[in-house]
Design a protein around this motif. Structure first.
Motif, PDB file in Angstrom:
ATOM      1  N   ARG A 157       0.824  -1.209   0.000  1.00  0.00           N
ATOM      2  CA  ARG A 157       0.000   0.000   0.000  1.00  0.00           C
ATOM      3  C   ARG A 157       0.858   1.258   0.000  1.00  0.00           C
ATOM      4  O   ARG A 157       0.575   2.228  -0.720  1.00  0.00           O
ATOM      5  CB  ARG A 157      -0.922   0.000   1.220  1.00  0.00           C
ATOM      6  CG  ARG A 157      -1.793   1.247   1.298  1.00  0.00           C
ATOM      7  CD  ARG A 157      -2.598   1.310   2.569  1.00  0.00           C
ATOM      8  NE  ARG A 157      -3.466   2.485   2.575  1.00  0.00           N
ATOM      9  CZ  ARG A 157      -4.157   2.912   3.610  1.00  0.00           C
ATOM     10  NH1 ARG A 157      -4.087   2.242   4.756  1.00  0.00           N
ATOM     11  NH2 ARG A 157      -4.920   3.985   3.527  1.00  0.00           N
ATOM     12  N   TYR A 158       1.902   1.233   0.783  1.00  0.00           N
ATOM     13  CA  TYR A 158       2.737   2.430   0.925  1.00  0.00           C
ATOM     14  C   TYR A 158       3.880   2.468  -0.095  1.00  0.00           C
ATOM     15  O   TYR A 158       4.777   3.299   0.006  1.00  0.00           O
ATOM     16  CB  TYR A 158       3.260   2.518   2.361  1.00  0.00           C
ATOM     17  CG  TYR A 158       2.133   2.672   3.352  1.00  0.00           C
ATOM     18  CD1 TYR A 158       1.500   3.899   3.533  1.00  0.00           C
ATOM     19  CD2 TYR A 158       1.662   1.576   4.077  1.00  0.00           C
ATOM     20  CE1 TYR A 158       0.447   4.038   4.419  1.00  0.00           C
ATOM     21  CE2 TYR A 158       0.607   1.702   4.965  1.00  0.00           C
ATOM     22  CZ  TYR A 158       0.008   2.938   5.129  1.00  0.00           C
ATOM     23  OH  TYR A 158      -1.052   3.083   6.005  1.00  0.00           O
ATOM     24  N   GLN A 159       3.809   1.570  -1.094  1.00  0.00           N
ATOM     25  CA  GLN A 159       4.769   1.596  -2.199  1.00  0.00           C
ATOM     26  C   GLN A 159       4.143   2.200  -3.460  1.00  0.00           C
ATOM     27  O   GLN A 159       4.793   2.245  -4.507  1.00  0.00           O
ATOM     28  CB  GLN A 159       5.224   0.160  -2.538  1.00  0.00           C
ATOM     29  CG  GLN A 159       5.642  -0.676  -1.355  1.00  0.00           C
ATOM     30  CD  GLN A 159       7.107  -0.526  -1.039  1.00  0.00           C
ATOM     31  OE1 GLN A 159       7.724   0.464  -1.397  1.00  0.00           O
ATOM     32  NE2 GLN A 159       7.670  -1.503  -0.376  1.00  0.00           N
TER      33      GLN A 159
ATOM     34  N   ALA B 177       8.121   1.842   3.965  1.00  0.00           N
ATOM     35  CA  ALA B 177       6.800   1.415   3.485  1.00  0.00           C
ATOM     36  C   ALA B 177       6.425   0.053   4.074  1.00  0.00           C
ATOM     37  O   ALA B 177       5.275  -0.171   4.471  1.00  0.00           O
ATOM     38  CB  ALA B 177       6.798   1.357   1.959  1.00  0.00           C
TER      39      ALA B 177
ATOM     40  N   ASN C  53       5.485   0.516   7.694  1.00  0.00           N
ATOM     41  CA  ASN C  53       4.134   1.076   7.816  1.00  0.00           C
ATOM     42  C   ASN C  53       3.073  -0.010   7.624  1.00  0.00           C
ATOM     43  O   ASN C  53       2.055  -0.036   8.334  1.00  0.00           O
ATOM     44  CB  ASN C  53       3.927   2.191   6.795  1.00  0.00           C
ATOM     45  CG  ASN C  53       4.694   3.447   7.144  1.00  0.00           C
ATOM     46  OD1 ASN C  53       5.104   3.652   8.290  1.00  0.00           O
ATOM     47  ND2 ASN C  53       4.925   4.303   6.155  1.00  0.00           N
ATOM     48  N   TYR C  54       3.309  -0.876   6.657  1.00  0.00           N
ATOM     49  CA  TYR C  54       2.368  -1.976   6.421  1.00  0.00           C
ATOM     50  C   TYR C  54       2.283  -2.882   7.652  1.00  0.00           C
ATOM     51  O   TYR C  54       1.177  -3.250   8.094  1.00  0.00           O
ATOM     52  CB  TYR C  54       2.788  -2.791   5.198  1.00  0.00           C
ATOM     53  CG  TYR C  54       2.267  -4.214   5.235  1.00  0.00           C
ATOM     54  CD1 TYR C  54       0.903  -4.478   5.136  1.00  0.00           C
ATOM     55  CD2 TYR C  54       3.137  -5.294   5.408  1.00  0.00           C
ATOM     56  CE1 TYR C  54       0.417  -5.787   5.200  1.00  0.00           C
ATOM     57  CE2 TYR C  54       2.663  -6.594   5.467  1.00  0.00           C
ATOM     58  CZ  TYR C  54       1.306  -6.835   5.372  1.00  0.00           C
ATOM     59  OH  TYR C  54       0.831  -8.129   5.448  1.00  0.00           O
TER      60      TYR C  54
ATOM     61  N   GLU D 202       0.355  -1.146  10.380  1.00  0.00           N
ATOM     62  CA  GLU D 202      -1.072  -1.011  10.069  1.00  0.00           C
ATOM     63  C   GLU D 202      -1.794  -2.341  10.156  1.00  0.00           C
ATOM     64  O   GLU D 202      -2.935  -2.423  10.646  1.00  0.00           O
ATOM     65  CB  GLU D 202      -1.237  -0.420   8.668  1.00  0.00           C
ATOM     66  CG  GLU D 202      -2.688  -0.322   8.202  1.00  0.00           C
ATOM     67  CD  GLU D 202      -2.788   0.200   6.783  1.00  0.00           C
ATOM     68  OE1 GLU D 202      -3.087   1.400   6.621  1.00  0.00           O
ATOM     69  OE2 GLU D 202      -2.573  -0.594   5.839  1.00  0.00           O
TER      70      GLU D 202
END
Length: 580
Positions: free
Chosen positions: A281-283, A373, A376-377, A380
C-alpha cells in the motif's frame, strides 16, 4: 475355477494385454524419449494408459476430468517439463477446455492426448463424437489429429516443440481409437524436446544497449516482473540485475517469488490489492512516480495493473517478453523480444559498462523508502495479522503459515481471495521460491488439483494449499485421489460459509448481493477423513500453530478447516477506492 486359455473373455477376465507393439506403444516410447515419467489420466485412452503402465510411465489417476488438466499445469510450472494429460473424446475432452484455457493465458506447456472416435466413424453420429478440433482451437496453440501410424513420431515431436518453444502453451493431439491398435512403425527419431524454454533466444543487442542506457540514466527506475520470470528460470538473472544495477524490483501475483522479498530492493507484489492492510500500500508512489519501468514477462493485464490505473502515465517503458505480440500491448515500450533469463543477463552485462554511480548513490534512499513502506504496512496490519478473534481472521492464518515456510516450500492457492491472501500476506524467502496461482483464467476449484500436480513434480518439497469453502466444493473428490495416489499436501481451507469475493464485490458494485452466495454449513474435515485423509477443524487461532505442525509431520494429506470471519476481505483497491 481357472479360465481355459481359449475361453471367451468376460468382464471379470484378465488375460494380459492382447496387442503388443501398437501405435499406442509407439506413442509411449516417444513420450519417454521426451523425458515424460508420468501422465495425468483416468484410464482413457485405454491403450495409451495400458502401454504407459507396461512402459514405465506412471498414471496419476484423477477423479474429476477437468482436475487432471490443472494437475498437469502445475506439474509443468514446477518441474520445467510439459505436463501430459489424457482424456476420452466427448464430455471428458470438453472438460479440458477450461484448464487448457488457463494454460494458454498463463503460457504453460500442457500436452493433451485425447482419444478420438474411429476414423471410419467420423461424421456418423458415433458415440461421444464431437468437433474436437473446433472445440480446442481457441484454447490451444496447436491441435492435430493423427491419421496414419507412420506419422506418430512426427506429430508427437511437433506437439512437444509447439508446447515448449516460443511462448509456451497447451497443445492437443487427437488419437483415433482404431489407430492406437494398429502396428507401430519405427521411424528412428531420437530427439528429446521435453523441457522449456526450448530454443531460447536473446533480444537484439541494439535494443539491449538502448535499454541499459535508459535504466542507467533514469532518476526513478522500477522493474515489474511477471510470471515469465519463472517460465524462463530467470530468477537469478533478475536478482543479479537488481543488485548490480541497484534497481528496485516489484512483481505481479504470478511473478511472486521471482526475487527474495527480504531483499532490501524487493518491493513486493503490486497490482489490484494495494488498499488498507495491503503489503505494498505504501509503495504506490514508488510505482506511480517511476520514470523508467522495465516490464519482464509481464502481460500488463487488468489485475496486475489495477485496471491499467496503477502504472505511471508519463514513464518510459521497456518491455521484455518472449512473445512479441505482448510487448507494447497496453504500454508503448522499447521492445526486448527474447528469453527473460538470457536477456536479463545480457542487460546486466550492458549495464555494468554504463555509468552506474548515480544509481549506486541513490540506492540508500530507495532502500530506506522501501523499508519504511514495509514498516508502515506491518504496523497497520498488526491488529489483523495477530488477531485472537474467533471466527479467525485470514491474515492470522497467513501469519502462522509464514512461520512454517522454508525457501523450498511451495504454496498453492485457489483463485479468488485465496490467491490474494498468499500474494499479499506471505513473504518469499528466496529467489525462485514458488507461489502457484491460477491467474490465466482464475477459475474456482483449481487450487487443490494444482497442489497435487506441484507435489508430483517436486515430491521432496512441502506443499501448502490455500482454498476457500466455495472453490473447494468443486473438487472434494480429489481428496480420494490424494489418498489413493499417496500425494501428501497440507490443505488449509478457509470456511467462512460464503462465496466471499462474489458477495463482497456484488455489495460494492450493485449495492446488494444475490441469494447464491451463502452456503449451508459443511463439515469439510469430516469429508477429508471419509476419504482416508486427515481432517481437523480449527475455530481458535491459538490452535493454528499446532494444527500446522501436526499436518507437516504427517505422511498423509491433511485438511485443516479453519472457521474464518465472513466479514474479512483482502485489500482490493476498488473496495476502498476513497481511502488514501
Amino acid at each position: 475355477m481357472a479360465n481355459s486359455s481359449n475361453a471367451a473373455p468376460t468382464p471379470l477376465t484378465v488375460t494380459g494385454l492382447k496387442t503388443p507393439n501398437t501405435v499406442a506403444h509407439a506413442v509411449i516410447r516417444a513420450l519417454k524419449r521426451h523425458g515424460v515419467t508420468c501422465t495425468f489420466g483416468q484410464s482413457l485412452p485405454t491403450m495409451i494408459q495400458l502401454s504407459a503402465e507396461h512402459g514405465g510411465i506412471k498414471q496419476i489417476a484423477y477423479r474429476t476430468e477437468n482436475a487432471g488438466g490443472y494437475m498437469a499445469d502445475a506439474y509443468a510450472r514446477v518441474s520445467g517439463k510439459p505436463g501430459v494429460v489424457t482424456a476420452q473424446n466427448g464430455p471428458a475432452a470438453a472438460l479440458l477446455v477450461a484448464p487448457l484455457g488457463e494454460a494458454l493465458k498463463a503460457s504453460i506447456p500442457v500436452i493433451a492426448l485425447v482419444q478420438d472416435v474411429s476414423r471410419l466413424h467420423h461424421d456418423k453420429n458415433a458415440f461421444q463424437d464431437l468437433d474436437h478440433i473446433g472445440m480446442f482451437s481457441p484454447v490451444a496453440k496447436w491441435v492435430r489429429r493423427v491419421g496414419d501410424a507412420s506419422r506418430v513420431d512426427d506429430y508427437v515431436d511437433q506437439a512437444f516443440a509447439m508446447a515448449c518453444s516460443g511462448r509456451p502453451g497447451p497443445v492437443v493431439l487427437l488419437l483415433p481409437s482404431d489407430l492406437l491398435l494398429e502396428p507401430a512403425v519405427e521411424t528412428g527419431r531420437r530427439a528429446s524436446l521435453g523441457h522449456f524454454p526450448l530454443d531460447p533466444v536473446v533480444a537484439s543487442p541494439e535494443s539491449v544497449l538502448r535499454a541499459a542506457d535508459l535504466l542507467s540514466k533514469a532518476k526513478r527506475p522500477l522493474v515489474i516482473a511477471g510470471g515469465g520470470v519463472h517460465l524462463s528460470h530467470a530468477h537469478l538473472a533478475l536478482t543479479r540485475l537488481m543488485d548490480e544495477a541497484h534497481l528496485p524490483v516489484a512483481t505481479t501475483v504470478m511473478g511472486k517469488g521471482g526475487v527474495d522479498e527480504q531483499h532490501p530492493l524487493a518491493v513486493g507484489v503490486v497490482g489490484y490489492f494495494m488498499g488498507p492492510n495491503g503489503a505494498t500500500r505504501y509503495q504506490r508512489d514508488l510505482v506511480a512516480q517511476a520514470d523508467v519501468v522495465l516490464l519482464v514477462g509481464n502481460r500488463t493485464n487488468q489485475n496486475g495493473t489495477d485496471s491499467w490505473q496503477l502504472y505511471p502515465k508519463d514513464a518510459t517503458f521497456i518491455h521484455l517478453d518472449i512473445d512479441g505480440t505482448e510487448v507494447g500491448r497496453n504500454y508503448e515500450a522499447l521492445r526486448l523480444v527474447g528469453d527473460a533469463r538470457l536477456t536479463l543477463n545480457a542487460l546486466a552485462d550492458a549495464l555494468v559498462q554504463c555509468d552506474l554511480k548515480p544509481r549506486a548513490a541513490a540506492r540508500a534512499a530507495v532502500v530506506g523508502s522501501i523499508a519504511k513502506a514495509k514498516e508502515n504496512y506491518l504496523k497497520e496490519s498488526e491488529p489483523v495479522r495477530v488477531s485472537a478473534q474467533s471466527p479467525i481472521r485470514p491474515e492470522r492464518v497467513m501469519h502462522e503459515l509464514q512461520k512454517r515456510l522454508t525457501a523450498q516450500s511451495i504454496v498453492v492457492a485457489d483463485a479468488s481471495y485465496s490467491s490474494i491472501w498468499i500474494a499479499n500476506c506471505l513473504t518469499s524467502l528466496a529467489s525462485g521460491m514458488r507461489f502457484i496461482t491460477p491467474r490465466g483464467l482464475a477459475g474456482l476449484g483449481w487450487g487443490f488439483p494444482m497442489a497435487l500436480g506441484a507435489k508430483v513434480a517436486r515430491p521432496d518439497s512441502e506443499v501448502f494449499c490455500l482454498v476457500g469453502d466455495g472453490g473447494f466444493g468443486h473438487v472434494w473428490s480429489e481428496l480420494e485421489t490424494a489418498r489413493r495416489m499417496g500425494i501428501k499436501v497440507t490443505l488449509l481451507l478457509l470456511n467462512n460459509g460464503i462465496l466471499g469475493y462474489q458477495k463482497h464485490a456484488e455489495n460494492v458494485k450493485f449495492g446488494e448481493h444475490t441469494s447464491a452466495v451463502d452456503f449451508y454449513p459443511v463439515d469439510h474435515a469430516a469429508i477429508a477423513r471419509s476419504c482416508g485423509c486427515l481432517g481437523v477443524r480449527v475455530s481458535d487461532p491459538a490452535q493454528l500453530a499446532q494444527a500446522l505442525e501436526d499436518a507437516t509431520k504427517s505422511e498423509l494429506t491433511t485438511l485443516i478447516e479453519i472457521m474464518t470471519d465472513e466479514n474479512a476481505f483482502p485489500p482490493i483497491t476498488f473496495y476502498t477506492a476513497n481511502v488514501k
